[in-house]
Design an enzyme around this catalytic site. Structure first.
Site, PDB file in Angstrom:
ATOM      1  N   TYR A  74     -29.337 -23.467 -40.040  1.00  0.00           N
ATOM      2  CA  TYR A  74     -28.296 -23.736 -39.037  1.00  0.00           C
ATOM      3  C   TYR A  74     -28.839 -23.479 -37.633  1.00  0.00           C
ATOM      4  CZ  TYR A  74     -23.885 -23.549 -36.495  1.00  0.00           C
ATOM      5  OH  TYR A  74     -22.874 -23.767 -35.589  1.00  0.00           O
ATOM      6  N   SER A  78     -22.660 -27.261 -29.907  1.00  0.00           N
ATOM      7  CA  SER A  78     -23.820 -26.496 -30.330  1.00  0.00           C
ATOM      8  C   SER A  78     -23.326 -25.121 -30.768  1.00  0.00           C
ATOM      9  CB  SER A  78     -24.839 -26.404 -29.183  1.00  0.00           C
ATOM     10  OG  SER A  78     -25.983 -25.692 -29.564  1.00  0.00           O
ATOM     11  N   LYS A  89     -29.180 -26.324 -34.537  1.00  0.00           N
ATOM     12  CA  LYS A  89     -28.583 -26.193 -33.210  1.00  0.00           C
ATOM     13  C   LYS A  89     -29.639 -26.109 -32.113  1.00  0.00           C
ATOM     14  CE  LYS A  89     -24.365 -26.558 -34.569  1.00  0.00           C
ATOM     15  NZ  LYS A  89     -23.603 -27.792 -34.275  1.00  0.00           N
TER      16      LYS A  89
END
Length: 272
Positions: free
Chosen positions: A148, A134, A152
């Site tokens: 992004y 992660s 995550k």
């Protein structure tokens, strides 16, 4: 006793560094990459200890086939490290549909497919360790990395839930949350949206906030990952680097203060 480690995205960066670290100490490594030529040096040096597999994690069928091949070749898969992924840089308004879908497809669904494929193997073994790469940006956010960040955050929720579902099978789950490191994650591995001048100021402020000390040394992470793999009771979450914990503590303190400030409104909304 040596372990069999399955690592996605092993062509460069963390994936390749960790693959070599495991091979050096005598483990077996299944290393996946889109371009197998990037693994030639490891194959030459470590021979039968490494099994390179060409894989695009966006292909669910190929993910299941890769796990099957690894199990048949080495007989076991003790550890899965879901490392494949990339960063998409750009403001949310700038992001095209194709860019957004591609980011989520790789970082979330690619991880999901490999995870689903390995669970039956580990369940049958009665043991296993699934390590999801992660980011601290799965807990807190930075501008111009919105998709992004979102990918995550999804990995965090998926993996925390997974940990509760597979614990009874002897399978551990760990989320590794690195801060920035001097890999090519923000370079050749990254993609960028078509910029809009309206966000030039936001991007400039983001860049100005980065210092040399913001980025860790990638090679220094190998010892931590080896220790994680070897521990009998691994944590659900592990930061890599010294930036993550202070950053997250600061943001979470602000969140808690905001929730407390609005708690009367929240209680009233309960209705009883």
């Amino acid at each position: 006793m040596s372990k069999t480690i399955f690592i996605t995205g092993a062509s460069r960066g963390f994936g390749k560094l960790w693959a070599e670290a495991f091979l050096k100490r005598g483990d077996k490594v299944v290393a996946t990459a889109r371009n197998l030529e990037t693994l030639n040096d490891l194959v030459i040096e470590y021979g039968d200890s490494i099994l390179p597999i060409q894989l695009d994690v966006n292909n669910r069928e190929a993910c299941f086939e890769a796990i099957k091949t690894a199990k048949q070749h080495f007989g076991t898969i003790d550890v899965l490290i879901n490392n494949a992924g990339y960063g998409l840089f750009g403001a949310i308004e700038e992001t095209s549909e194709q860019e957004a879908r591609a980011q989520i497809e790789t970082n979330v669904f690619g991880l999901l497919w490999i995870t689903q494929a390995v669970i039956p193997v580990m369940r049958a073994q009665g043991h296993g360790h699934i390590i999801q790469i992660s980011s601290i940006l799965g807990l807190v956010t930075l501008p111009v990395l919105g998709l992004y960040n979102a990918s995550k955050f999804a990995v965090e929720g998926l993996s925390e839930t997974l940990a509760t579902e597979v614990k009874g099978f002897g399978i551990n789950v760990t989320l590794i949350e690195p801060n920035g490191f001097a890999t090519d994650w923000a370079g050749a591995s990254a993609t960028h949206t078509q910029g809009m001048p309206e966000y030039d100021g936001v991007k400039a402020a983001f860049q100005a906030g980065l210092t040399e000390d913001s980025f860790g040394v990638p090679e220094a992470t190998s010892a931590a990952v080896i220790k994680l793999v070897d521990t009998a009771n691994p944590p659900l979450r592990l930061f890599l680097g010294k930036v993550g914990l202070p950053f997250v503590k600061q943001v979470y303190a602000q969140r808690l203060a905001s929730w407390e400030e609005w708690q009367d409104v929240a209680n009233a909304a309960h209705g009883k």
